[in-house]
Design a protein around this motif. Sequence first.
Motif, PDB file in Angstrom:
ATOM      1  N   ARG A 100       0.858  -1.101   0.079  1.00 30.03           N
ATOM      2  CA  ARG A 100       0.194   0.046  -0.493  1.00 30.03           C
ATOM      3  C   ARG A 100       1.257   1.540  -0.288  1.00 30.03           C
ATOM      4  NH1 ARG A 100      -4.739  -1.248   4.758  1.00 30.03           N
ATOM      5  NH2 ARG A 100      -4.993  -3.653   3.334  1.00 30.03           N
ATOM      6  N   GLN A 101       1.704   0.876  -0.235  1.00 32.61           N
ATOM      7  CA  GLN A 101       2.913   2.313  -0.707  1.00 32.61           C
ATOM      8  C   GLN A 101       2.765   2.977  -2.119  1.00 32.61           C
ATOM      9  OE1 GLN A 101       6.485   0.623   0.393  1.00 32.61           O
ATOM     10  NE2 GLN A 101       6.135   0.370   2.232  1.00 32.61           N
ATOM     11  N   MET A 102       1.840   3.475  -1.991  1.00 37.13           N
ATOM     12  CA  MET A 102       1.114   4.167  -3.570  1.00 37.13           C
ATOM     13  C   MET A 102       2.182   5.447  -4.219  1.00 37.13           C
ATOM     14  SD  MET A 102      -0.305   2.241  -4.543  1.00 37.13           S
ATOM     15  CE  MET A 102      -0.540   2.709  -6.252  1.00 37.13           C
ATOM     16  N   LYS A 103       2.758   6.425  -3.001  1.00 42.09           N
ATOM     17  CA  LYS A 103       3.124   6.792  -2.878  1.00 42.09           C
ATOM     18  C   LYS A 103       4.037   6.755  -3.974  1.00 42.09           C
ATOM     19  CE  LYS A 103       5.882  11.682  -1.505  1.00 42.09           C
ATOM     20  NZ  LYS A 103       6.137  12.240  -0.004  1.00 42.09           N
ATOM     21  N   GLU A 104       5.475   5.681  -3.324  1.00 43.13           N
ATOM     22  CA  GLU A 104       6.856   4.645  -3.894  1.00 43.13           C
ATOM     23  C   GLU A 104       6.349   4.395  -5.286  1.00 43.13           C
ATOM     24  OE1 GLU A 104       5.217   4.545  -0.851  1.00 43.13           O
ATOM     25  OE2 GLU A 104       6.866   5.551   0.859  1.00 43.13           O
ATOM     26  N   ALA A 105       5.456   3.606  -4.796  1.00 37.87           N
ATOM     27  CA  ALA A 105       4.676   3.050  -6.564  1.00 37.87           C
ATOM     28  C   ALA A 105       4.619   3.587  -8.109  1.00 37.87           C
ATOM     29  CB  ALA A 105       3.329   1.647  -6.209  1.00 37.87           C
ATOM     30  N   LYS A 106       4.084   5.269  -7.582  1.00 37.34           N
ATOM     31  CA  LYS A 106       4.020   5.930  -9.139  1.00 37.34           C
ATOM     32  C   LYS A 106       5.086   6.586  -8.675  1.00 37.34           C
ATOM     33  CE  LYS A 106       0.566   8.208  -6.257  1.00 37.34           C
ATOM     34  NZ  LYS A 106      -0.439   9.031  -6.270  1.00 37.34           N
ATOM     35  N   SER A 107       6.479   7.080  -8.102  1.00 37.32           N
ATOM     36  CA  SER A 107       7.804   7.404  -8.041  1.00 37.32           C
ATOM     37  C   SER A 107       8.216   6.471  -9.033  1.00 37.32           C
ATOM     38  CB  SER A 107       8.216   7.869  -6.182  1.00 37.32           C
ATOM     39  OG  SER A 107       9.986   8.027  -7.348  1.00 37.32           O
ATOM     40  N   VAL A 108       8.355   5.278  -8.178  1.00 40.26           N
ATOM     41  CA  VAL A 108       8.935   3.977  -9.494  1.00 40.26           C
ATOM     42  C   VAL A 108       8.455   4.133 -10.976  1.00 40.26           C
ATOM     43  CG1 VAL A 108       9.681   1.673  -9.517  1.00 40.26           C
ATOM     44  CG2 VAL A 108       9.755   2.558  -7.486  1.00 40.26           C
ATOM     45  N   PHE A 109       7.508   4.475 -11.108  1.00 35.93           N
ATOM     46  CA  PHE A 109       6.801   4.121 -12.186  1.00 35.93           C
ATOM     47  C   PHE A 109       6.874   5.858 -12.818  1.00 35.93           C
ATOM     48  CE2 PHE A 109       3.755   5.117 -15.550  1.00 35.93           C
ATOM     49  CZ  PHE A 109       3.548   4.343 -15.881  1.00 35.93           C
ATOM     50  N   ASN A 110       6.890   6.839 -12.812  1.00 33.80           N
ATOM     51  CA  ASN A 110       7.601   7.910 -13.263  1.00 33.80           C
ATOM     52  C   ASN A 110       8.992   7.450 -13.346  1.00 33.80           C
ATOM     53  OD1 ASN A 110       4.872   8.997 -13.307  1.00 33.80           O
ATOM     54  ND2 ASN A 110       5.165   9.484 -11.436  1.00 33.80           N
ATOM     55  N   LYS A 111       9.187   7.024 -13.127  1.00 33.64           N
ATOM     56  CA  LYS A 111      11.766   7.112 -12.631  1.00 33.64           C
ATOM     57  C   LYS A 111      11.561   6.237 -13.793  1.00 33.64           C
ATOM     58  CE  LYS A 111      15.755   6.573 -10.613  1.00 33.64           C
ATOM     59  NZ  LYS A 111      16.067   6.074  -8.840  1.00 33.64           N
ATOM     60  N   LEU A 112      10.723   4.552 -14.184  1.00 40.09           N
ATOM     61  CA  LEU A 112      11.204   3.229 -14.773  1.00 40.09           C
ATOM     62  C   LEU A 112      10.531   3.603 -16.050  1.00 40.09           C
ATOM     63  CD1 LEU A 112      12.371   1.544 -12.553  1.00 40.09           C
ATOM     64  CD2 LEU A 112      14.094   3.064 -13.336  1.00 40.09           C
ATOM     65  N   HIS A 113       9.651   3.959 -16.138  1.00 41.13           N
ATOM     66  CA  HIS A 113       8.169   3.674 -17.686  1.00 41.13           C
ATOM     67  C   HIS A 113       9.055   3.970 -18.104  1.00 41.13           C
ATOM     68  CE1 HIS A 113       6.644   6.988 -18.007  1.00 41.13           C
ATOM     69  NE2 HIS A 113       6.264   7.261 -18.678  1.00 41.13           N
TER      70      HIS A 113
END
Length: 515
Positions: free
Chosen positions: A200-213
């Motif tokens: 449930r760490q959605m802030k971190e998930a979105k950060s990873v997505f933006n960084k690596l997508h």
Amino acid sequence: MLSLPISSKANQILQLFNNKLFTSIAFISTSLPPSSVDIEIQVQRLTKIINESPYPDKPLYPVLSQQIPPTALSTSIVENVLGSLFGTHANGLKASEFFRYTLQAPHLCPSADAFEKTLHILTRMRYFDKAWELMEEIKKKHPSLLTIKSMSIVLSRIARFQSFEETLEAFERMENDIYISNKFGTEEFNVLLRAFCTQRQMKEAKSVFNKLHSRFDPNTKTMNILLLGFKESADITSVELFYHDLTRRGFKPNNITYNIRIDAYCKKGSFGDALRLFEAMERENCFPTLQTITTLIHGAGVVRNKSKAKELFDEISRRNLQADTGAYNALISSFVRCRDVKSAADLMNEMDEKNVSHDNVTYHTMFLGFIKSKDIDGFHGLYQMMIERNFMPKTKTVVMLMKLFCEKNEIGLAVNLWVYLIERGYCPHSHVLNLLVTALCSRGRLEEAFECSKQMLERGRHISDLAFQMLERCLREGEGTEKLRTLDHLIKRLGTVLPPSKGYATGLPDQTNVK
């Protein structure tokens, strides 16, 4: 007030707890084919040997060599022993030593499942250094065991217990040092995203997505993982906003997408919205699965609509699907929520008739139903059945049973439950010990409280500071100084090999002189 009277039949069952042959007799009496019976007996025997092996005073390797030579092992036995060790909360270092022992069997090809279970046990106890060591070893000797699932297990635990930066570092280490034969792509990217989303760490998930997508090409599974993360965060508004944003960008939902959205509405009690999504799903020729209908049955239970829950359950066979344990559990849960425990019990009988196995969710839900309806006989009958079938409940159910027995002054049943678990090779959770030690000490049964705590420590598991302080106070008052010294020695000996854990006992202060 709920109390649990012991019938003559229950007394007979309880007498079996101390019988060393109970395990074998119970399995032999089942209707399983002989080969399965043999495997079950061997798995249970090995689990018990490993859990009872005094740790760290004696190494496990000589014990295993004496009890079962490598040539007697099979892939099925190894996988089932490790699964049992995970379920019984065994010391992770013991599990790792057993897995390494099996690698020496010349005829045995190690399986990915066994490796994954070992990693799961180690990382659950936060033995991350040991997990990395094992992965390094496997990389050299059996690189095919390094699967996407093993990566997911380790990253999920690191995401849970360590920092965002440490999780990203672990991902990079896996890419550059461990999974060197694999070129990381979308599938590995999805594993990293899932590690944050399941926590449930959605802030971190979105950060990873933006960084690596831009490096990894996202696919439908990527979007479903993110959608699942919003659902797990219980934020239905974010679920819908994210979903509609995806569809505007050309994303095409599949049945998993619909299942996630339906589950989000069901958990929030918006059952009507969930049903409308179900209908939209069919209009889009996105055919519902068994999981879809099971989710809706749960949703009907949340809003106390048992007739709709039963109607949905009957829909399973009409769609040429086969109801499994999960579907039955969903309907049982719906009946229990509606206080119709009799119908829920009838479903358990139907499961037997149709050879659909009961699992821990089945038992746990029914126990709760009997407690809420104050059905003493039903509760006691179910408990007897569980014991007669030699079923091993999971930690959540064990805690519930132990708490109930202790609160309702059924200390005999509480102690016998502990003995039953220990005899089956189970290493109970520290919270179970806390409940039992508190109940025993408050009734002056210090010998039993001491023995239970000693058993836990000898199996290589910490006891809590709460349990130790309770015992310390009572043993000092009761002139049990020798027992206190024994516990102190075991705790400090264990502390030399296990990482410190918050809330666990560290023994007596160095400056304390026990007289």
